[in-house]
Design a protein around this motif. Structure first.
Motif, mmCIF file in Angstrom:
data_model
loop_
_atom_site.group_PDB
_atom_site.id
_atom_site.type_symbol
_atom_site.label_atom_id
_atom_site.label_comp_id
_atom_site.label_asym_id
_atom_site.label_seq_id
_atom_site.Cartn_x
_atom_site.Cartn_y
_atom_site.Cartn_z
ATOM 1 N N ASP A 110 0.871 -1.172 0.000
ATOM 2 C CA ASP A 110 0.000 0.000 0.000
ATOM 3 C C ASP A 110 0.914 1.230 0.000
ATOM 4 O O ASP A 110 1.473 1.613 1.022
ATOM 5 C CB ASP A 110 -0.870 -0.044 1.268
ATOM 6 N N ASN A 111 1.074 1.837 -1.184
ATOM 7 C CA ASN A 111 2.025 2.948 -1.302
ATOM 8 C C ASN A 111 1.668 4.124 -0.396
ATOM 9 O O ASN A 111 2.553 4.759 0.194
ATOM 10 C CB ASN A 111 2.104 3.427 -2.750
ATOM 11 N N GLN A 112 0.374 4.406 -0.286
ATOM 12 C CA GLN A 112 -0.037 5.587 0.486
ATOM 13 C C GLN A 112 0.315 5.435 1.972
ATOM 14 O O GLN A 112 0.876 6.346 2.589
ATOM 15 C CB GLN A 112 -1.538 5.775 0.326
ATOM 16 N N GLU A 113 0.015 4.266 2.537
ATOM 17 C CA GLU A 113 0.350 4.025 3.948
ATOM 18 C C GLU A 113 1.874 3.959 4.125
ATOM 19 O O GLU A 113 2.414 4.375 5.148
ATOM 20 C CB GLU A 113 -0.301 2.723 4.423
ATOM 21 N N THR A 114 2.546 3.441 3.106
ATOM 22 C CA THR A 114 4.013 3.340 3.144
ATOM 23 C C THR A 114 4.647 4.734 3.214
ATOM 24 O O THR A 114 5.614 4.950 3.952
ATOM 25 C CB THR A 114 4.512 2.565 1.903
ATOM 26 N N ILE A 115 4.090 5.666 2.457
ATOM 27 C CA ILE A 115 4.610 7.039 2.468
ATOM 28 C C ILE A 115 4.429 7.654 3.872
ATOM 29 O O ILE A 115 5.355 8.262 4.417
ATOM 30 C CB ILE A 115 3.893 7.897 1.397
#
Lengths: 258, 66
Positions: A110-115
């Motif tokens: 999950d790129n958004q949570e990773t950011i």
């Protein structure tokens, strides 16, 4: 000779990072690390089994390696941050591989949570290496969030399918001013070499070694492939042409007429 | 006295410190991280941390992972 990789002030000679999951026995791991000449090694954090409190993967990792715990098991940024803080409290350093996964079939990050997790942890002084789906905008946000490197997947985790996302990774290599480390999916040494020839800063390999018939031998093959790929990248491969271009002179033939 | 360790009820001596509990149970002190009631307790504080009935401990360790 290939240049060392610089991450957060560390100078790393081996561009082959390895994971320690899924090996038939932990006792083979020191041999695999030696054969791979690996300097960065990933581990996971789990509840201790109170019936077997002596099991610990760190006991099998040679001193001098950088231990990079991952946040596997985290389904959102908050859980990843908690796991990272626990990992840091172990005293094994401040490197962290952020891995936030809420999809059980393809294990895509999950790129958004990773950011979000990257931003919080980088501010706390962690050396953050986020595992991500190769997307240019997400990668730019990871740069802004303070990542030390960006780790796009080549194919879903554990599939040994190779560089399925090659063109997207190529864009990250061109556009992102941080080391791009291909993590997940690489199944064969030739694929690792291909990633390195493209200009990947390093590759992270686990399943390809753990599931090979001879993990130590394939670790050696990966080490050679990564080194060859890096040297080739630094050498600057020649341009691709549409039509044939003779390698031998086109004059002085041993015949009288055309 | 009972405390919960990783979701399981465990017997512990009343007034025992976290450091003593770790030693008594044979856990590898240098290889684990402990959360007491959701707060990470650094290793140097284990000796000052006195366990109470019903305390909830999470004891985590490193395993193989990629």
């Amino acid at each position: 000779m290939a240049e060392p990789l610089k991450i957060a002030g560390y100078s790393i000679n081996s561009r082959l990072f390895i994971g320690t999951g899924k090996f038939a026995s932990n006792t083979i791991i020191p041999e695999v690390i030696a054969a791979a000449s690996a300097e960065v090694v990933t581990v996971a954090l789990r509840r201790m089994d109170i019936n077997f409190p002596d099991e610990n993967i760190v006991n099998f990792i040679p001193k001098g390696c950088i231990i990079m715990p991952n946040t596997s098991g985290a389904r959102n940024a908050e859980e990843a941050i908690r796991i990272a803080r626990l990992a840091q409290a172990s005293g094994c350093g401040n490197w962290i591989k952020i891995e936030v996964i809420a999809d059980n079939r393809y294990l895509l990050p999950d790129n958004q949570e990773t950011i979000k997790a990257t931003e919080v942890l980088a501010n706390e002084g962690f050396v953050v290496l986020p595992y991500m789906s190769p997307d240019l905008m997400a990668a730019r946000r990871l740069v802004d969030a303070g990542a030390a490197a960006v780790m796009p997947l080549g194919a879903p985790i554990g599939t040994n399918r190779g560089l399925k996302t090659k063109e997207l990774i190529r864009i990250l290599i061109e556009e992102i001013p941080l080391p791009i480390i291909v993590d997940a999916g690489i199944g064969k040494p030739s694929e690792a070499a291909e990633a390195m020839e493209m200009g990947a800063a390093a590759v992270l390999v686990n399943t390809a070694m753990a599931t090979a018939q001879n993990p130590v031998a394939i670790a050696k093959a990966f080490a050679l492939a990564v080194k060859a790929g890096r040297i080739a990248f630094e050498a600057g491969p020649g341009a691709i042409q549409a039509y044939a271009n003779a390698s031998s002179p086109l004059t002085g033939f041993l015949r009288d007429s055309l | 006295m009972q405390v919960t360790v990783n979701g399981q009820l465990v017997q512990a001596t009343p007034e025992i410190s976290l450091a003593e509990l770790v030693k008594e149970k044979g856990w590898q002190a240098e290889r684990i991280v402990v959360e007491l009631n959701d707060v990470i307790i650094s290793r140097t504080d284990w000796v000052h941390c006195i366990m109470k009935q019903g305390d909830k401990l999470e004891v985590v360790t490193f395993v193989g992972g990629g």
